[in-house]
Design an enzyme around this catalytic site. Sequence first.
Site, PDB file in Angstrom:
ATOM      1  N   HIS A 360       0.813  -1.220   0.000  1.00 55.34           N
ATOM      2  CA  HIS A 360       0.000   0.000   0.000  1.00 55.34           C
ATOM      3  C   HIS A 360       0.841   1.263   0.000  1.00 55.34           C
ATOM      4  CE1 HIS A 360      -3.793  -2.128   1.599  1.00 55.34           C
ATOM      5  NE2 HIS A 360      -3.707  -2.122   0.286  1.00 55.34           N
ATOM      6  N   CYS A 668       1.199  -1.070 -24.292  1.00 53.58           N
ATOM      7  CA  CYS A 668       0.981  -0.444 -22.989  1.00 53.58           C
ATOM      8  C   CYS A 668       1.858  -1.014 -21.875  1.00 53.58           C
ATOM      9  CB  CYS A 668      -0.485  -0.543 -22.583  1.00 53.58           C
ATOM     10  SG  CYS A 668      -1.057  -2.224 -22.375  1.00 53.58           S
TER      11      CYS A 668
HETATM   12  C1  PEP Z   1       1.630  -5.989 -19.526  1.00 53.31           C
HETATM   13  O1  PEP Z   1       1.646  -7.181 -19.238  1.00 53.31           O
HETATM   14  O2  PEP Z   1       2.449  -5.457 -20.310  1.00 53.31           O
HETATM   15  C2  PEP Z   1       0.610  -5.100 -18.966  1.00 53.31           C
HETATM   16  C3  PEP Z   1       0.494  -3.860 -19.352  1.00 53.31           C
HETATM   17  O3  PEP Z   1      -0.145  -5.615 -17.981  1.00 53.31           O
HETATM   18  P1  PEP Z   1       0.337  -5.704 -16.452  1.00 53.31           P
HETATM   19  O4  PEP Z   1       1.671  -5.043 -16.349  1.00 53.31           O
HETATM   20  O5  PEP Z   1      -0.716  -5.059 -15.653  1.00 53.31           O
HETATM   21  O6  PEP Z   1       0.430  -7.197 -16.285  1.00 53.31           O
END
Ligand code: PEP
Length: 743
Positions: A360, A668
């Site tokens: 947290h 992303c």
């Molecule tokens: C990823 O796997 O690149 C992603 C954006 O998801 P997370 O980092 O939340 O697993």
Amino acid sequence: MTLAPRRLLSRLRDLRARAAAPLPELVRLVAAELVSEVCSIYVQRPGDILELAATEGLNPSAVGTTRLRVGEGIVGLCAATAAVMNLPDAQNHPAFAYRPETGEDPFASLIAVPVRRSGRTLGVLVVQNRQPRHFNDQEVDDLETVAMLLAELLPAIGAAEGTTEGLGATVPRVFAGISLMTGIAIGPVVLHATRRTGIKLLADDPDAELVRLHEAAERMQRGLDTLIADVSPSGRSAEASASREVLEAYRLVAADAGWLRRVGDVIRGGLTAEAAVQRVAGEMHDRMRRIPDAYLRERLADMEDLANRLLTTLTGDEPRGEIPPGAILLARRLGPAELLDWHAAGIAGVAVEEASPAGHAAILARALDIPAVGATRGMLDTAEPGDIAVIDGDEGQLVLRPDTDVRNAYSRALEAKGQRYARWASLIGKPAVTADGTGLKLMLNVGLSMELPQLDRTGADGIGLFRTEIAMMARGAIADVAEQAAIYARALDEAGERPVLFRTLDLGADKMLPGTVVEEENPAMGWRSLRVGLDRPALLRRQLRALLLAAGGRPLSVMFPMVATVGEFRIAKNLLQAEAKRVRPTPERLTIGTMLEIPALMWQLPELLKEADFISVGSNDLMQFMFAADRGTPSLYERYDLLSQPMLDLLDQLVSAAQSAGVPVSLCGEAASRPIEAMTLAALGITSLSMPASGILPVKALLAEVDLSAFRPVLSAIRRGGMSAGSLRDPIVSWAREHGLPV
Ligand code: PEP
Ligand code: MG
């Protein structure tokens, strides 16, 4: 043959009042009360040595001579693990270390109890018997009370020289840890005041102590209610309303009566309310250290935090005095409410000895933009208030009392960073365009509503990844439909005209709700994420309904994580479309996409591209599965790279297939936030990148100076030549440097 705790405690109290050298008397007293042949005290000396400081029953000449390292023998193991060792047949225990000078041969059974204070082991209390004997829970409890009293006594009589002496209070020290939040902060140390000395241990009247406890618990609960109510969800600040999500979870822990009952039991054993709370907090702390489940551990950390609040309520202490401007907070542990308090008081950086990036405090530090490091063990043993400290959140280390050169170097780095930010500030609100005119969309990855103000601060083009599971983790449970809808609506409100891509719950692997027991050997490849949603469709449907309600007729974009087959995507999409028929008003436009995180999807592209409105590459997971390298293991970081021939080929193929099908592709993962990666992705034709807030302006600044039409043929040549090299990073960076790019 049990201890008579009240009688023993009152005799100990007398002893403390009158004895000049109380240790020998104390061991005599405990041995007599326990009807045991041996009672000894080992005291921790500098250099992680445990020295026999007093004994009743062992050879007196061993006092001051017998020494064990922490971790050596049963006494050393007890000190190292901070756990009670209760052994009817100690000499046959694998850890037993025989010390002939003590004359301990005739004693079969041994119980060792750690003597701890403020999370540090000061020594070990040992009782031995000729007969094999197993101490019952009550007796162990009583011995722990004696150990607690010893913990007060040892520093007072100078017996525990502590581990700090001799280390020099003015020498610079570097504590290597982990980064919880990037950035650098320099300032005077303030200590998180969990260290309380001089509290009264033994109760005159347990009933009166119970009354004090309950009154204080109620006052604390009321205080928390006010704190939470002050952070109004309808307030302007999204930051404030997300703090509320974490605090609500915290309040649930506060309302749990289990731990207060335990405090009550300890008071009935003869301690004051303060001492009992401190004792139970210590137990929670020790229990926590042994729990492998990270989220459960964080819950216990919240409880420890609450115990400290309760202590403050009981003692009426002001938790802190004036905070010098730009102070650096050092804490053993830090709960969410405390971090908010300290943030309000103006701290500039935080180091926490026991913290994980998913905890947290770390989530809040990132949302509040406070440079933070964790796992900097040992710092509290040497730091003094007012010492100068540097939080180096980029390298994950704390530099205590830096010498002038180091301090100046950090000051220069901070200044340069400030200047860079000032230059970058002029880019806020301007579109991201390369030198040769390619436009890009730079979007934000968001987990908590308190990160939403970053949209305006960075001038991002929207939210390219809303990780819906993070808010659920912060509150410790999956919110109901109305609460979820409120969280999602806040993101849409805050984004206004800018797009928001919501990702459905991606729980599992490293993102667990508290209390989840993982019995899989490989949770990252286990029952997680969309797999849970497909097997528990009611859960997924509730979330989809909440998203549709939040949209309230506005355009809505939803994507599914960890899709392995087109079939899975189809089922999830159907669920969303079916739900969309039931919710009014329907979104003006509903776009449904998938993340590409599992390599198998690459060989289903023709089908997938017919069904998905967009694809977002989750490079964090995609890389870990491409290279079979766990993303959370630091020692593997060098073994995979987005800037490698396999990854670039994969992305290239994806982009061509998606372009012919007219399906947009974005990326992303964290990689998008690194300027060199962003430049390479742009050259491959991925023009929508979603990243943590810290990446937006540096990426925009580099892109503005890149001529992609010049870089593309260079990149192709590098890729053609790089088949055997693990990473193509060096030649790409060299090209950028040669062209004067800010890398
Ligand atoms: C990823 O796997 O690149 C992603 C954006 O998801 P997370 O980092 O939340 O697993
Ligand atoms: Mg992922």
